[in-house]
Write a protein that holds these residues in place. Structure first.
Motif, PDB file in Angstrom:
ATOM      1  N   GLY A 102       0.818  -1.212   0.000  1.00  0.00           N
ATOM      2  CA  GLY A 102       0.000   0.000   0.000  1.00  0.00           C
ATOM      3  C   GLY A 102       0.848   1.257   0.000  1.00  0.00           C
ATOM      4  O   GLY A 102       2.025   1.241   0.370  1.00  0.00           O
ATOM      5  N   ASP A 103       0.256   2.375  -0.420  1.00  0.00           N
ATOM      6  CA  ASP A 103       0.934   3.670  -0.343  1.00  0.00           C
ATOM      7  C   ASP A 103       1.188   4.038   1.116  1.00  0.00           C
ATOM      8  O   ASP A 103       0.508   3.550   2.030  1.00  0.00           O
ATOM      9  N   ASN A 104       2.153   4.914   1.345  1.00  0.00           N
ATOM     10  CA  ASN A 104       2.441   5.462   2.679  1.00  0.00           C
ATOM     11  C   ASN A 104       2.661   4.391   3.735  1.00  0.00           C
ATOM     12  O   ASN A 104       2.191   4.514   4.867  1.00  0.00           O
ATOM     13  N   PHE A 105       3.349   3.307   3.359  1.00  0.00           N
ATOM     14  CA  PHE A 105       3.785   2.265   4.289  1.00  0.00           C
ATOM     15  C   PHE A 105       2.610   1.550   4.959  1.00  0.00           C
ATOM     16  O   PHE A 105       2.633   1.273   6.149  1.00  0.00           O
ATOM     17  N   THR A 106       1.595   1.254   4.154  1.00  0.00           N
ATOM     18  CA  THR A 106       0.425   0.532   4.648  1.00  0.00           C
ATOM     19  C   THR A 106       0.312  -0.798   3.917  1.00  0.00           C
ATOM     20  O   THR A 106       0.983  -1.045   2.926  1.00  0.00           O
ATOM     21  N   GLY A 107      -0.566  -1.642   4.428  1.00  0.00           N
ATOM     22  CA  GLY A 107      -0.808  -2.936   3.802  1.00  0.00           C
ATOM     23  C   GLY A 107       0.220  -3.963   4.220  1.00  0.00           C
ATOM     24  O   GLY A 107       0.949  -3.798   5.197  1.00  0.00           O
ATOM     25  N   GLN A 108       0.273  -5.034   3.459  1.00  0.00           N
ATOM     26  CA  GLN A 108       1.204  -6.114   3.759  1.00  0.00           C
ATOM     27  C   GLN A 108       2.640  -5.625   3.622  1.00  0.00           C
ATOM     28  O   GLN A 108       2.977  -4.864   2.706  1.00  0.00           O
ATOM     29  N   LEU A 124       4.733 -12.433  -0.135  1.00  0.00           N
ATOM     30  CA  LEU A 124       3.980 -11.288  -0.641  1.00  0.00           C
ATOM     31  C   LEU A 124       2.821 -11.799  -1.490  1.00  0.00           C
ATOM     32  O   LEU A 124       3.019 -12.618  -2.381  1.00  0.00           O
ATOM     33  N   THR A 125       1.619 -11.343  -1.206  1.00  0.00           N
ATOM     34  CA  THR A 125       0.453 -11.879  -1.914  1.00  0.00           C
ATOM     35  C   THR A 125       0.147 -11.140  -3.208  1.00  0.00           C
ATOM     36  O   THR A 125      -0.575 -11.654  -4.054  1.00  0.00           O
ATOM     37  N   LYS A 126       0.690  -9.942  -3.393  1.00  0.00           N
ATOM     38  CA  LYS A 126       0.455  -9.169  -4.613  1.00  0.00           C
ATOM     39  C   LYS A 126       1.768  -8.954  -5.346  1.00  0.00           C
ATOM     40  O   LYS A 126       2.845  -9.084  -4.777  1.00  0.00           O
ATOM     41  N   ASP A 127       1.682  -8.594  -6.634  1.00  0.00           N
ATOM     42  CA  ASP A 127       2.891  -8.297  -7.404  1.00  0.00           C
ATOM     43  C   ASP A 127       3.138  -6.792  -7.456  1.00  0.00           C
ATOM     44  O   ASP A 127       3.861  -6.304  -8.307  1.00  0.00           O
ATOM     45  N   ARG A 128       2.545  -6.067  -6.529  1.00  0.00           N
ATOM     46  CA  ARG A 128       2.673  -4.607  -6.503  1.00  0.00           C
ATOM     47  C   ARG A 128       3.340  -4.150  -5.219  1.00  0.00           C
ATOM     48  O   ARG A 128       3.002  -4.616  -4.135  1.00  0.00           O
ATOM     49  N   ILE A 129       4.269  -3.221  -5.379  1.00  0.00           N
ATOM     50  CA  ILE A 129       4.916  -2.569  -4.249  1.00  0.00           C
ATOM     51  C   ILE A 129       4.641  -1.074  -4.404  1.00  0.00           C
ATOM     52  O   ILE A 129       5.033  -0.473  -5.397  1.00  0.00           O
ATOM     53  N   ASN A 130       3.946  -0.508  -3.434  1.00  0.00           N
ATOM     54  CA  ASN A 130       3.570   0.902  -3.541  1.00  0.00           C
ATOM     55  C   ASN A 130       4.382   1.830  -2.661  1.00  0.00           C
ATOM     56  O   ASN A 130       4.373   3.041  -2.864  1.00  0.00           O
TER      57      ASN A 130
END
Length: 183
Positions: A102-108, A124-130
């Motif tokens: 997630g943005d701003n150091f949120t999420g997994q 990591l469950t998603k292929d995205r790093i925000n």
């Protein structure tokens, strides 16, 4: 030589031929130094550099570490355009970063301290790093695809609240590796 310097030699021709430009430190526009934007081979004599295909440290990023690159395909470029470069700001050899989906150091969050060819294998469950927090001393290369392939982005010590802060067009990151800076 300081830990923020290095020496890179750019050549207009393949296999280190033609006109050359030697750079130590930041160079925001090769043309300002009388060198056209065509670079077909490179020698990194010390340090490691981030090279960009446009002036002012913009556009596609390429990591060039200590060594020789006899043609532009050897640094995974699709053409011979290069407009600026700067040494990677290395502080030592301690590597650690936290990757957030997630943005701003949120999420997994996943913490890495060594090269990782496939982040999903680390849980990591998603292929995205925000967003990313880079700790320690070393710099990292982020890749859009597994096994260190695809578009690359370089991050150094600091906090990156959004993928746009490391100049990515999208948050797709699937592998990461440390920059090995040999002097």
């Amino acid at each position: 030589m300081s830990q923020y310097s290095g020496k890179i030699v750019l050549y207009e021709g393949k296999c280190f031929t033609g006109r050359k430009l030697e750079i130590r430190g930041d160079c925001d526009n090769f043309q300002d130094r009388g060198f056209m934007s065509r670079v077909n081979s490179v020698r990194v004599e010390s340090g490691a550099f981030i090279c960009y295909d446009h002036p002012d440290f913009k556009g596609q990023q390429y990591i060039l570490e200590h060594g020789e690159y006899p043609e532009y395909q050897s640094w995974n470029a699709h053409n011979d355009h290069m407009g600026s470069c700067r040494p990677i700001r290395m502080h030592g050899e301690h590597y650690r970063m936290e990757l957030f989906d997630g943005d701003n150091f949120t999420g997994q969050c996943v913490e890495v301290c060594e090269d990782c060819p496939f982040l999903q294998a680390r849980g990591l469950t998603k292929d995205r790093i925000n967003s990313i927090k880079v700790y320690g001393d070393g710099a990292w290369v982020l890749y859009e695809e597994p096994n260190y392939r695809g578009r690359m982005y370089i991050v150094e010590r600091g906090n990156y609240c959004s993928h746009s802060e490391w100049q990515a067009e999208n948050p797709n990151i699937q592998s990461v590796r440390r920059v090995a800076n040999y002097f």
